[in-house]
Design an enzyme around this catalytic site. Structure first.
Site, PDB file in Angstrom:
ATOM      1  N   GLU A 172     -16.344  37.560  22.060  1.00  0.00           N
ATOM      2  CA  GLU A 172     -17.454  37.473  21.116  1.00  0.00           C
ATOM      3  C   GLU A 172     -18.802  37.878  21.698  1.00  0.00           C
ATOM      4  O   GLU A 172     -19.726  37.048  21.778  1.00  0.00           O
ATOM      5  CB  GLU A 172     -17.555  36.056  20.546  1.00  0.00           C
ATOM      6  CG  GLU A 172     -16.307  35.596  19.837  1.00  0.00           C
ATOM      7  CD  GLU A 172     -16.503  34.297  19.068  1.00  0.00           C
ATOM      8  OE1 GLU A 172     -17.526  33.626  19.270  1.00  0.00           O
ATOM      9  OE2 GLU A 172     -15.640  33.973  18.246  1.00  0.00           O
ATOM     10  N   GLU A 366      -8.556  33.635  17.759  1.00  0.00           N
ATOM     11  CA  GLU A 366      -9.030  32.280  17.440  1.00  0.00           C
ATOM     12  C   GLU A 366      -9.048  32.101  15.937  1.00  0.00           C
ATOM     13  O   GLU A 366      -9.507  32.993  15.209  1.00  0.00           O
ATOM     14  CB  GLU A 366     -10.482  32.040  17.910  1.00  0.00           C
ATOM     15  CG  GLU A 366     -10.653  31.844  19.378  1.00  0.00           C
ATOM     16  CD  GLU A 366     -12.110  31.579  19.767  1.00  0.00           C
ATOM     17  OE1 GLU A 366     -12.884  31.059  18.927  1.00  0.00           O
ATOM     18  OE2 GLU A 366     -12.462  31.898  20.908  1.00  0.00           O
TER      19      GLU A 366
END
Ligand code: GBH
Length: 460
Positions: A172, A366
């Protein structure tokens, strides 16, 4: 009243990867042990007012000492893969220079323990714990950090490359750049939109330099994990809302996807951000360096966004240049993070990536939900809402497969409750409950349910 039709059973493709994920600073603890240097998260969490109730990752889940028991628990759940991150300051305490062998030893032991239990280690090289020394020299706003990252990646690969197949460079970069340097709610806590955009580029570059070095060193499966913003215009018939969605999609998504997968920054995004920065950090040839072959793209997904054009709206601090754009507050059911639950949004996101970046293999690295602690009754932690959240998102994944998306696997976030960044230990994402006083782990109902999903390779 009409009865809801019962959802029908679904099966995933043979070889679909079932896993769970964690990150070093969120679970390891042992912050001052075996030669580990300080990271920006040590500094940030020890600064009063930055993290909920002054929580830090000093002890966290004490995974550094309990990794063998934790791996046994993963085996009990039947996990096929475990996604964890390596703490850069354990490997190079100052970010560059001397290697701390005791840090490498830990990940070596962890890898062997996983392999002994038949669990595939999926390594992330950077999940936000930048060595503080590098931050002192500018952190991700400095080009040198990207170069240092490529060297660090090679050091870890040299030690684990004979046993680890999947190498994820960054987790991320959106968060590292925009939360770290834009609105400052994450370490290092800088609030400067121009700095955030320089960080975006240096993170992209870090990925490219590391991916290229890992490839030369023989790494087989190279990846990066992004957290796309699944953004829609609030009124899909309103051109101004459509334009607002395009701008957010640009600074949140295409600024990463396009250089990574197409080899160039989108012209409209460069035009938009040139109002904030002179872009001098982008050098000739950088886009080609960023554009390395990717074997699989990791996608983290939690919630959708809806935006509209609204004169005078301050925008969102984590989206540089979003003034005049309003983000709609969540509608309908939310998790404990106040994130709207909308599983169909995951299907929209996956089919969009499949359409705009064809030929990209995807992995959900995720997905999951925070819910408040449920009192355990006779050893049971009943978290039906988490089961419902994961069940519905797995159905969205299955829909995407039916739509032709090349989706290879799913990792639940998270294996266990852990340090939820600025929210400290207050928010619990685990499918396993952690008692932070005793460090006892208790499988929540969702973990037992997930074990059955894995066993069946599908849903009932
Ligand atoms: C991930 O970040 C992290 O990789 C992981 O370490 C972390 O524990 C986990 O998620 C849970 O937070 O504010 O309503 O607009 C996810 C970060 C979540 C940031 C969604 C953007 C937008 C929701 N992203 N968020 S909202």
């Amino acid at each position: 009243t009409s009865a809801q039709p019962a959802p029908t059973g679904i099966t995933f493709p043979e070889g679909f990867v079932w896993g769970a994920a964690t990150a070093s600073y969120q679970i390891e603890g042992a912050a001052r042990e075996d030669g580990r240097g300080p990271s920006i998260w040590d500094t940030f969490s020890r600064t009063p007012g930055k993290v909920y109730a002054g929580h830090t990752g000093d002890i966290a889940c004490d995974h550094y000492h309990r990794y063998a028991d934790d791996v046994a628990m993963m085996a009990d759940l039947g996990l096929g893969a475990y996604r964890f991150s390596v703490a850069w300051p354990r490997i190079q305490p100052d970010g560059t220079g001397p290697v701390n062998v005791r840090g490498l030893d830990f990940y070596d032991r962890l890898t062997d323990e996983l392999l002994a239990k038949g669990i595939d280690p999926v390594v992330t090289l950077y999940h936000w714990d930048l060595p503080q020394t590098l931050e002192d020299r500018g952190g991700w706003t400095a080009r040198e950090t990207a170069e240092a990252f490529a060297e660090y990646a090679q050091i870890v690969h040299r030690r684990l490359g004979d046993r680890v197949a999947t190498w994820t460079t960054l987790n991320e970069p959106w968060c590292s750049a925009y939360l770290g340097y834009g609105n400052g709610i994450h370490a290092p806590g800088v609030q400067n939109p121009a700095a955030a955009l320089a960080a975006v580029h240096h993170l992209n570059l870090a990925h490219g330099l590391a991916a290229s070095a890992l490839r030369s060193a023989g790494a087989r499966n190279i990846s990066i994990t992004l957290n796309p913003c699944e953004v829609s215009p609030l009124d899909p018939a309103n051109p101004a809302d459509i334009d607002a969605a395009r701008i957010i999609d640009g600074v949140a998504n295409r600024i990463f996807f396009d250089p990574l997968l197409l080899g160039r920054y989108p012209a409209d995004v460069l035009e938009h951000i040139s109002r904030i920065t002179d872009l001098s950090f982008i050098r000739d040839g950088d886009e080609a360096l960023i554009h390395q072959p990717l074997d699989v793209l990791g996608i983290n997904f939690y919630t959708p966004s809806y935006v509209s054009a609204k004169a005078g709206a301050p925008g969102a601090g984590d989206y540089p240049g979003s003034q005049g754009i309003a983000f709609r507050p969540p509608v309908g059911p939310v998790t404990d993070m106040n994130w709207q639950i909308e599983p169909a949004s995951l299907n929209r996101l996956l089919t969009r990536i499949h359409r705009d970046y064809p030929g990209t293999a995807l992995m959900i690295t995720e997905n999951g939900a925070a819910y408040p602690e449920v009192p355990s009754e006779n050893g049971e932690v009943q978290d039906l809402r988490r089961i419902e959240y994961i069940d519905a998102h797995l159905r969205a994944c299955h829909d995407a497969l039916a739509d032709g998306v090349d989706l290879r696997g799913y990792f639940a976030w998270s294996l266990m409750d852990n340090f939820e960044w600025a929210e400290g230990y207050k928010k619990r994402f685990g499918i396993v409950h952690v008692d932070y006083t005793t460090q006892e782990r208790v499988l929540k109902d969702s973990a037992k349910w997930y074990r059955e999903v894995i066993r069946r390779n599908g849903l009932e």
